[in-house]
Every structure is written in structure tokens, then in C-alpha cells.
Design a protein around this motif. Structure first.
Motif, PDB file in Angstrom:
ATOM      1  N   PHE A   1      46.057  34.970  31.952  1.00 19.89           N
ATOM      2  CA  PHE A   1      45.318  35.823  32.876  1.00 19.89           C
ATOM      3  C   PHE A   1      43.872  35.933  32.429  1.00 19.89           C
ATOM      4  O   PHE A   1      43.549  35.715  31.252  1.00 19.89           O
ATOM      5  CB  PHE A   1      45.940  37.232  32.934  1.00 19.89           C
ATOM      6  CG  PHE A   1      47.319  37.274  33.521  1.00 19.89           C
ATOM      7  CD1 PHE A   1      47.523  37.652  34.837  1.00 19.89           C
ATOM      8  CD2 PHE A   1      48.432  36.917  32.763  1.00 19.89           C
ATOM      9  CE1 PHE A   1      48.789  37.688  35.383  1.00 19.89           C
ATOM     10  CE2 PHE A   1      49.705  36.950  33.296  1.00 19.89           C
ATOM     11  CZ  PHE A   1      49.885  37.339  34.613  1.00 19.89           C
TER      12      PHE A   1
ATOM     13  N   VAL B   1      41.948  45.195  35.163  1.00 20.49           N
ATOM     14  CA  VAL B   1      42.573  44.274  36.116  1.00 20.49           C
ATOM     15  C   VAL B   1      42.606  42.884  35.505  1.00 20.49           C
ATOM     16  O   VAL B   1      41.567  42.361  35.079  1.00 20.49           O
ATOM     17  CB  VAL B   1      41.808  44.243  37.452  1.00 20.49           C
ATOM     18  CG1 VAL B   1      42.495  43.297  38.433  1.00 20.49           C
ATOM     19  CG2 VAL B   1      41.704  45.645  38.050  1.00 20.49           C
ATOM     20  N   TYR B   2      43.781  42.291  35.449  1.00 25.09           N
ATOM     21  CA  TYR B   2      43.963  40.944  34.923  1.00 25.09           C
ATOM     22  C   TYR B   2      44.521  40.067  36.038  1.00 25.09           C
ATOM     23  O   TYR B   2      45.577  40.358  36.604  1.00 25.09           O
ATOM     24  CB  TYR B   2      44.916  40.963  33.723  1.00 25.09           C
ATOM     25  CG  TYR B   2      44.359  41.693  32.528  1.00 25.09           C
ATOM     26  CD1 TYR B   2      43.698  41.008  31.516  1.00 25.09           C
ATOM     27  CD2 TYR B   2      44.474  43.076  32.428  1.00 25.09           C
ATOM     28  CE1 TYR B   2      43.177  41.679  30.418  1.00 25.09           C
ATOM     29  CE2 TYR B   2      43.953  43.767  31.345  1.00 25.09           C
ATOM     30  CZ  TYR B   2      43.305  43.058  30.344  1.00 25.09           C
ATOM     31  OH  TYR B   2      42.778  43.731  29.267  1.00 25.09           O
ATOM     32  N   GLN B   3      43.816  38.993  36.330  1.00 26.19           N
ATOM     33  CA  GLN B   3      44.196  38.110  37.428  1.00 26.19           C
ATOM     34  C   GLN B   3      44.787  36.825  36.889  1.00 26.19           C
ATOM     35  O   GLN B   3      44.225  36.206  35.976  1.00 26.19           O
ATOM     36  CB  GLN B   3      42.982  37.802  38.305  1.00 26.19           C
ATOM     37  CG  GLN B   3      43.307  36.949  39.533  1.00 26.19           C
ATOM     38  CD  GLN B   3      42.157  36.934  40.512  1.00 26.19           C
ATOM     39  OE1 GLN B   3      41.975  37.852  41.295  1.00 26.19           O
ATOM     40  NE2 GLN B   3      41.356  35.892  40.450  1.00 26.19           N
ATOM     41  N   SER B   4      45.921  36.424  37.462  1.00 29.29           N
ATOM     42  CA  SER B   4      46.596  35.215  37.007  1.00 29.29           C
ATOM     43  C   SER B   4      45.746  33.984  37.288  1.00 29.29           C
ATOM     44  O   SER B   4      45.103  33.880  38.339  1.00 29.29           O
ATOM     45  CB  SER B   4      47.952  35.076  37.696  1.00 29.29           C
ATOM     46  OG  SER B   4      48.568  33.855  37.361  1.00 29.29           O
TER      47      SER B   4
ATOM     48  N   ALA C   1      49.971  32.489  42.497  1.00 28.84           N
ATOM     49  CA  ALA C   1      49.441  33.014  43.754  1.00 28.84           C
ATOM     50  C   ALA C   1      50.400  32.638  44.867  1.00 28.84           C
ATOM     51  O   ALA C   1      51.173  31.679  44.761  1.00 28.84           O
ATOM     52  CB  ALA C   1      48.050  32.460  44.040  1.00 28.84           C
TER      53      ALA C   1
ATOM     54  N   LYS D   1      46.356  36.213  44.978  1.00 29.31           N
ATOM     55  CA  LYS D   1      46.607  35.959  43.567  1.00 29.31           C
ATOM     56  C   LYS D   1      47.302  37.151  42.915  1.00 29.31           C
ATOM     57  O   LYS D   1      47.059  38.300  43.266  1.00 29.31           O
ATOM     58  CB  LYS D   1      45.294  35.662  42.848  1.00 29.31           C
ATOM     59  CG  LYS D   1      44.634  34.356  43.283  1.00 29.31           C
ATOM     60  CD  LYS D   1      43.410  34.046  42.433  1.00 29.31           C
ATOM     61  CE  LYS D   1      42.804  32.698  42.828  1.00 29.31           C
ATOM     62  NZ  LYS D   1      41.625  32.367  41.988  1.00 29.31           N
TER      63      LYS D   1
ATOM     64  N   GLN E   1      47.896  39.917  40.352  1.00 29.58           N
ATOM     65  CA  GLN E   1      47.045  40.728  39.493  1.00 29.58           C
ATOM     66  C   GLN E   1      47.896  41.790  38.807  1.00 29.58           C
ATOM     67  O   GLN E   1      48.828  42.339  39.385  1.00 29.58           O
ATOM     68  CB  GLN E   1      45.944  41.419  40.307  1.00 29.58           C
ATOM     69  CG  GLN E   1      44.891  40.473  40.861  1.00 29.58           C
ATOM     70  CD  GLN E   1      43.765  41.209  41.576  1.00 29.58           C
ATOM     71  OE1 GLN E   1      43.873  42.406  41.857  1.00 29.58           O
ATOM     72  NE2 GLN E   1      42.689  40.509  41.877  1.00 29.58           N
TER      73      GLN E   1
ATOM     74  N   LYS F   1      47.512  45.431  36.975  1.00 29.32           N
ATOM     75  CA  LYS F   1      46.568  46.540  36.892  1.00 29.32           C
ATOM     76  C   LYS F   1      47.121  47.600  35.948  1.00 29.32           C
ATOM     77  O   LYS F   1      48.239  48.097  36.143  1.00 29.32           O
ATOM     78  CB  LYS F   1      46.311  47.133  38.270  1.00 29.32           C
ATOM     79  CG  LYS F   1      45.687  46.127  39.232  1.00 29.32           C
ATOM     80  CD  LYS F   1      45.335  46.755  40.571  1.00 29.32           C
ATOM     81  CE  LYS F   1      44.654  45.731  41.485  1.00 29.32           C
ATOM     82  NZ  LYS F   1      44.243  46.322  42.778  1.00 29.32           N
TER      83      LYS F   1
ATOM     84  N   ASP G   1      46.713  40.294  45.305  1.00 32.21           N
ATOM     85  CA  ASP G   1      45.430  40.644  45.906  1.00 32.21           C
ATOM     86  C   ASP G   1      45.355  40.040  47.307  1.00 32.21           C
ATOM     87  O   ASP G   1      44.954  38.890  47.486  1.00 32.21           O
ATOM     88  CB  ASP G   1      44.285  40.120  45.029  1.00 32.21           C
ATOM     89  CG  ASP G   1      42.930  40.573  45.528  1.00 32.21           C
ATOM     90  OD1 ASP G   1      42.868  41.646  46.149  1.00 32.21           O
ATOM     91  OD2 ASP G   1      41.940  39.851  45.304  1.00 32.21           O
TER      92      ASP G   1
END
Length: 549
Positions: free
Chosen positions: A172, A196-199, A203, A208, A210, A212, A228
Motif C-alpha cells: 500500500f 489513508v493507505y491505498q492498495s 481494485a 481502488k 483503501q 483508513k 474509493d
């Protein structure tokens, strides 16, 4: 001869309705089997609410300082926005295959700690009791003055939380929260620092994954795994919801005008009106609707904000009851004014209790109502099927209207009678003669109240929202002409039977034997009730003057 053709038409329509209904079922099954990405229905709960509550309490005791003095309530919840996006983009089947650990539907357990005044919302998978997410809220006045950690310490807590949940942080990337951060579905905004960490890889469509995490006082006070959803979909859905709200307000405005007109008509012809007419049906509407509001208290809690949901729910409950009481007054005046307008035209829309032939007419209306109901059900399913296949219509689950969020789900189908009494009295019994007098055109007099009625149904979670307007308007036309041909009791039983069948099937969808039996009972309940009333009338020597059936 004319009478025989009249009696023959309803059985024929019923057969047509059954054929349409079965054809839709067959076509839907065929298309699902032929589709490479077969859509899967949401899973039904396989654990009880009590088990989910116990799992949530255990987690909260391990994670937070939960005192023994606490209260637990468990609700059914759904990620409605995510569900809508998946359906609009035809991604339901793909999502079900790839993201089984992120269910759309789940249990939300609210835990109220009476000692610390803290409130916890714990999301629990309702098939395996896995903790999906959580959020804690403590009023400012109940908090101890603890210095906030440095950002670096808070980030370390956030990443440790992700690792404890089984995520590899390196997969992430940390991103800054959006200026107007869209909160997770059904969450209350917890105070603290949001991370917030986004992969980098996971998706669904353009949404995608995320993670939190909210950190406060060296503790992860909230965690949610979300997708998201693209801003374009949110804007589209917001516009649809705004359109539905506008159409509902238009319906309310016209309905208010009709109510005021009915008050005037009753006042004008007060010397000719029997004021007991419609009183029993109005009372039945009021009692059923208010009882249903209390039955829906868990559903009302699904729209909670931050903190405990009880007080907010109680306010909404009593506000709704006041509105329903006002509606009951308008329904009563619709009975009085509608019947008076028809009597002045030389037609009695239904026989009163004390009149000869009441029982015979009631039994006939029950039969006619069921036949008409079968036809309308077939038409409705055909409209739904065509809309889904050719106009990309789809629906999302609505926790605020789910039988899973009712105190006693078995009471829900009684609402069929509240809907039938209010809507048939206002939009058929009164609406048709009212507009007939205004515009002197029979078709428009049936169409206009049908459209007003349909506009009030557009806030159901079906998209695009105009589809419900079209569907309910068509059904309103059928009810309207059936009213003119067969009278009020026939459309009352047709409407009640239709809703009772659909609501009974929703109980049967719960999957357990008791609700299957209860759901099956409600399918035949209108017929049993109608014949019981007729039997009582036949065996009653002293008949109260002026009461309806």
C-alpha cells in the motif's frame, strides 16, 4: 351478456399475469446461466445477531477498556454506494469472486458503555463472525486530558494496526485524505488523525481498495477497509437522489392540495355526509402504521450519526408518528369526500356494512382482487425485467427498510393494508372524481393521480429513479380503471393482496422454516380476512349503521 364478458375479463387477465410472471422467471434464470459474469445475490446471515454481538463485545474488551456495564444492539447494514457502483458497472460477479473478504452486507454492532459514555460501532461479517472494521466515539466531556501523540508515533500505530489485520504495508501507499473526505458507509466520524493507505494493485473497476485508520491517544479508534468509488459515479448518484427528492416534494405538494380540497368538499356537503364512513378503515391504517414505526426502530438506527443512536432514533420515531397521524386525517377526509362525490354522480363505490348485499359484494371483491393482483404482479415483473435488460436499471439493498432490521419481521406484511387503505382512498376513491371534475377528461382523471402517486415512490433505492415513476404510473392506471369498473373494495383487496404477497415472499427469503410458513400465510391472508369479515356480517344480528367493511 355484458356482465358475462365483465366477469370473464378478470380470469383472463389473471392468466396473462401468471404467464408473464413465469416467463420473466424463466428468462431471468436463462440469462443468468448464459452470462459469463453471473451476478450473485447477497449472502444471507448464517450467524445470529446474538453471536455477532458476542463477537463484537469480545473484540471491544480486547481492544478498548469496555466496562461490564454496557448495552449491545445488532443491526443489518450494507455498503449501498459500493453495491450501486458494482451493479452500474456490471462488476457484481467479478467482485464476488475476488473480494469475498469484503462483503457488501454485514452486521453492525452498537455497544454503549454506560460507565465511560463511550460508543463503539463494530462491523462483523455475518457469515463467519470476522471483525471487518470498527469505530469508537467518546464525548469530549468524558475524555481524560491526554496529550496527543506526535504524527510519527500515530503513523506507527496505524501501520501496526494494518499488520495486525493481516495486511502487508508495503503493498500500500499512504495518500493524503481528500479535502472533503467521503466517510465510509454508515460510519460515525471519530476524532483523531486519519491515515489513508491505498492498495497498489487491488481494485474493482476504477475503485481502488483503501484502508483508513484513525489514531487518537496512541490507539486506533477507527478502522475501515473501503473502495474509493469514482467521483463520477457519486456525482451521478447524487443527481439521481436529488431528482428523486424533487419528485417526492412535487408529490407531497399535489397530495397536500388534494387533502385541502377534500376538507373543503366535506365542509361544503357536511349535511349530506355520514361521518362514520371510512372511520374504521382509517383507524386500521393509523394503528398498523404506528405499530410498524415501532417495529422499525432498529431500521431507524441504521442512519445514526456519531455517538449513541438511541435519542436520535426516538426523535425520528415520534416525528414520523406525528406525520402519520396527519396522514390519517387526510385519509379519513378522502373517504368522506370521495364517496360523497361519487354519490352525487349516482354511483356508490362500495356498500356499507349495514346495507343489504354487503357480504356478497365483499366475497366477490376478494376474488376479483386476487385475480387483478395476479395480473398486476405479472405486469410489474415484466416492467422490471425490461427495465433491467434494456435500460440498465438496478437496485441496492436498503437497510432502513429491511426485514432484517425489524423487531418482529413477521408483522411487516400487515403494512400491505396500511398502503392499500391510504393510497386507494386518496388516489382512486377521491383523486379520480376530483380531477374528473376539474378537467372533465376520464383518462386524464385516472392518469394524473396515478402520476402523483408514482412520484412518491421514486426514493426507493432503484436507479435510474425515473423507472419507478414509469412503473408505478402504469400500475396506477390499472388500479384506476379497475376501480371504475369493479369498485373500491376490489382495488383495496387487489392492492393489499399484491403487497401482502410481495412482503410475504420477503419473509420467505430469510430462509428459515418459521418465516417460510409465516410468509406463506400472508399470501392467503387477505382472502381469509375478507371471508372472515363477510362471515361475521352474515352472523351479526345488530349491525352498526354507517360503518364500512
Amino acid at each position: 351478456m355484458a356482465k358475462r364478458r365483465l366477469e370473464f375479463s378478470l380470469p383472463l387477465l389473471a392468466v396473462i399475469g401468471i404467464v408473464l410472471y413465469l416467463a420473466v422467471l424463466f428468462s431471468s434464470s436463462y440469462l443468468e446461466e448464459d452470462s459469463p459474469h453471473q451476478e450473485t445475490l447477497p449472502d444471507l446471515p448464517t450467524v445470529t445477531k446474538q453471536q455477532a454481538g458476542e463477537a463484537a463485545v469480545k473484540f471491544t474488551q480486547q481492544t478498548f477498556q469496555l466496562s461490564p456495564n454496557h448495552r449491545v444492539s445488532t443491526l443489518y447494514q450494507s455498503h449501498a454506494e459500493r453495491s450501486g457502483y458494482l451493479q452500474k458497472e456490471d462488476l457484481v460477479g467479478t467482485y464476488a469472486e475476488r473480494f469475498k473478504d469484503y462483503p457488501i452486507d454485514y452486521y453492525e454492532v452498537e455497544i454503549n458503555d454506560d460507565t465511560t459514555q463511550a460508543t463503539y460501532y463494530i462491523d462483523v461479517n455475518f457469515t463467519n463472525l470476522q471483525i471487518l472494521g470498527w469505530e469508537s466515539y467518546t464525548p469530549k466531556e468524558a475524555k481524560q486530558p491526554v496529550a496527543a501523540p506526535e504524527t510519527g508515533d500515530a503513523q506507527r500505530v496505524a501501520e501496526q494496526t494494518l499488520q495486525s489485520r493481516g495486511y502487508q504495508v508495503r503493498q500500500f501507499e499512504r495518500i493524503e485524505p481528500a479535502p472533503e473526505e467521503h466517510p465510509p458507509d454508515n460510519s460515525s466520524a471519530a476524532a483523531g488523525t486519519l491515515f489513508v493507505y491505498q492498495s497498489k494493485e487491488q481494485a474493482i473497476g476504477k475503485a481502488k481498495l483503501q484502508l483508513k485508520v484513525t489514531v487518537q491517544h496512541s490507539k486506533a479508534t477507527a478502522f475501515h477497509a473501503v473502495f474509493d468509488i469514482p467521483a463520477s459515479f457519486r456525482s451521478w448518484q447524487d443527481e439521481q437522489n436529488d431528482n428523486a427528492s424533487t419528485m417526492t416534494r412535487i408529490s407531497l405538494l399535489f397530495s397536500l392540495g388534494m387533502a385541502l380540497a377534500s376538507f373543503y368538499i366535506v365542509f361544503r356537503y357536511r349535511r349530506e355526509i355520514t361521518f362514520l364512513t371510512g372511520l374504521m378503515l382509517t383507524a386500521l391504517f393509523l394503528v398498523i402504521y404506528i405499530a410498524n414505526n415501532f417495529n422499525m426502530v432498529p431500521a431507524l438506527r441504521t442512519s445514526h450519526s456519531a455517538g449513541p443512536s438511541q435519542w436520535e432514533t426516538m426523535f425520528n420515531l415520534w416525528f414520523m408518528n406525528i406525520i402519520i397521524a396527519i396522514m390519517a386525517v387526510s385519509v379519513y377526509f378522502a373517504f368522506l369526500a370521495g364517496r360523497q362525490m361519487w354519490l352525487r354522480k349516482g354511483w356508490s363505490p362500495w356498500p356499507l356494512w349495514h346495507e343489504p348485499g354487503f357480504s356478497r359484494r365483499l366475497r366477490t371483491s376478494v376474488i376479483q382482487g386476487y385475480l387483478l393482483c395476479l395480473f398486476i404482479l405479472g405486469v410489474q415483473q415484466t416492467l422490471f425485467f425490461g427495465a433491467e435488460q434494456w435500460f440498465d436499471v438496478w437496485a441496492v439493498n436498503d437497510p432502513s427498510d429491511s426485514v432484517l432490521n425489524m423487531v418482529y419481521p413477521a408483522l411487516f406484511p400487515l403494512m400491505a393494508w396500511a398502503a392499500a387503505i391510504s393510497e386507494e382512498s386518496v388516489y382512486r376513491l377521491f383523486g379520480i372524481p376530483f380531477f374528473m371534475k376539474m378537467i372533465r377528461n376520464r383518462f386524464l382523471a385516472v392518469l394524473i393521480p396515478s402520476m402523483i402517486w408514482a412520484l412518491s415512490h421514486t426514493q426507493y433505492p432503484i436507479y435510474p429513479v425515473y423507472t419507478r415513476f414509469v412503473e408505478v404510473t402504469i400500475i396506477g392506471l390499472i388500479f384506476g380503471y379497475a376501480f371504475l369498473k369493479y369498485g373500491f373494495l376490489t382495488v383495496l383487496f387487489a392492492h393489499a393482496s399484491m403487497d401482502s404477497i410481495l412482503m410475504g415472499l420477503s419473509l420467505m427469503d430469510m430462509g428459515d422454516v418459521p418465516h417460510n410458513l409465516i410468509g406463506g400465510f400472508y399470501i392467503v391472508f387477505p382472502a381469509l380476512l375478507g371471508w372472515l369479515i363477510a362471515w361475521v356480517r352474515d352472523n351479526t344480528r345488530k349491525t352498526p349503521h354507517g360503518l364500512t367493511g
